[in-house]
Scaffold this active site. Structure first.
Site, mmCIF file in Angstrom:
data_model
loop_
_atom_site.group_PDB
_atom_site.id
_atom_site.type_symbol
_atom_site.label_atom_id
_atom_site.label_comp_id
_atom_site.label_asym_id
_atom_site.label_seq_id
_atom_site.Cartn_x
_atom_site.Cartn_y
_atom_site.Cartn_z
ATOM 1 C CE LYS A 42 -2.728 -2.574 3.303
ATOM 2 N NZ LYS A 42 -3.018 -2.669 4.733
ATOM 3 N N GLY A 43 2.142 1.062 0.276
ATOM 4 C CA GLY A 43 3.025 2.207 0.510
ATOM 5 C C GLY A 43 3.136 3.191 -0.640
ATOM 6 C CD GLU A 98 7.850 -0.490 -3.076
ATOM 7 O OE1 GLU A 98 7.080 0.324 -2.535
ATOM 8 O OE2 GLU A 98 8.127 -1.576 -2.556
ATOM 9 C CG ASP A 99 6.844 2.427 0.098
ATOM 10 O OD1 ASP A 99 7.615 1.617 -0.465
ATOM 11 O OD2 ASP A 99 6.086 2.091 1.027
ATOM 12 C CG ASP A 102 15.266 -1.339 4.582
ATOM 13 O OD1 ASP A 102 16.492 -1.122 4.617
ATOM 14 O OD2 ASP A 102 14.622 -1.703 5.583
ATOM 15 C CE LYS A 130 14.625 2.898 5.911
ATOM 16 N NZ LYS A 130 14.187 1.989 6.996
ATOM 17 C CG PHE A 151 10.891 2.261 10.779
ATOM 18 C CD1 PHE A 151 11.037 1.120 10.019
ATOM 19 C CD2 PHE A 151 9.613 2.759 10.995
ATOM 20 C CE1 PHE A 151 9.931 0.470 9.488
ATOM 21 C CE2 PHE A 151 8.499 2.117 10.461
ATOM 22 C CZ PHE A 151 8.658 0.976 9.708
ATOM 23 C CG ASP A 158 2.833 0.591 7.392
ATOM 24 O OD1 ASP A 158 3.661 0.403 6.476
ATOM 25 O OD2 ASP A 158 2.421 -0.309 8.141
ATOM 26 N NE ARG A 164 -0.422 1.714 4.996
ATOM 27 C CZ ARG A 164 0.609 0.937 4.647
ATOM 28 N NH1 ARG A 164 1.596 1.435 3.946
ATOM 29 N NH2 ARG A 164 0.651 -0.327 5.008
#
Ligand code: IMP
Ligand code: MG
Length: 180
Positions: A42-43, A98-99, A102, A130, A151, A158, A164
């Site tokens: 959902k990001g 994509e959000d 990582d 990241k 984070f 989220d 979010r």
């Protein structure tokens, strides 16, 4: 919300300016063509919504849902498709949105999966990246911001399904997720 948020890392204005800049590059790179943007639920909802409206290209939108993180802050490395594309991507130019990247495990799996469907091309656009992402051989064509290994929440991201809807990127206070 106040005490869970440690600090604002990227403001709403900075995010919006960066999305416009990326959209300009994408418009140029795909000029004369058509693009299918694929958001990872959902990001990616916020990035998708803003990017799609900033693009001038003819664009179609589709969505995939894959499992990566549970309620915690560590990736499992195991990717499960919860919702597949509605579209046949054979011969299409695909841009995965994509959000955040990582470990990069989710996207490298996803790109491999999409390439097996014979698209004309597959590229990646991510709002954030990241430092660990460099460990995976992942070619990211459009990147918003490289951020420290913290984070983060907001703009689609989220923590346990919360935050979010924040219009900016913030860092989560360590006490919220139990770090010392
Ligand atoms: P990767 O497979 O380790 O690259 O994980 C990517 C996914 O993990 C992202 O699409 C996010 O859903 C989630 N994620 C990674 N870092 C964060 C973070 O700092 N905040 C919230 N979600 C994150
Ligand atoms: Mg995600």
């Amino acid at each position: 919300m106040g005490k869970d948020l440690e600090r604002v890392l990227i403001t709403e204005e900075e995010l919006q300016a960066k999305i416009k800049e990326l959209a300009g590059r994408i418009d140029e790179d795909y000029a004369g063509g058509e693009l299918l943007i694929v958001g990872v639920l959902k990001g990616a909802v916020m990035v998708m919504a803003d990017l799609a409206r900033a693009l001038h290209l003819p664009v179609q939108m589709d969505w995939m849902a894959v499992s990566s993180y549970g309620a915690g802050t560590k990736t499992s490395g195991v990717v499960r498709v919860l919702k597949d594309l509605d579209t046949d991507i054979a011969g299409r130019h695909v841009l995965v949105v994509e959000d955040i990247i990582d470990s990069g495990l989710t996207l490298s799996w996803l790109v491999h999966n999409l390439k097996s469907r014979n698209p004309a091309s597959v590229e990646i656009c991510a709002a954030l990246r990241k430092p660990d992402a460099v460990k995976v051989a992942l070619d990211v064509k459009y990147i918003g911001f490289d951020i420290p290994n913290e984070f983060v929440i907001g703009y689609g991201l989220d923590y346990a399904e919360r935050y979010r809807n924040l219009p900016f990127i913030g860092t989560l206070a360590p006490h919220v997720y139990g770090a010392s």
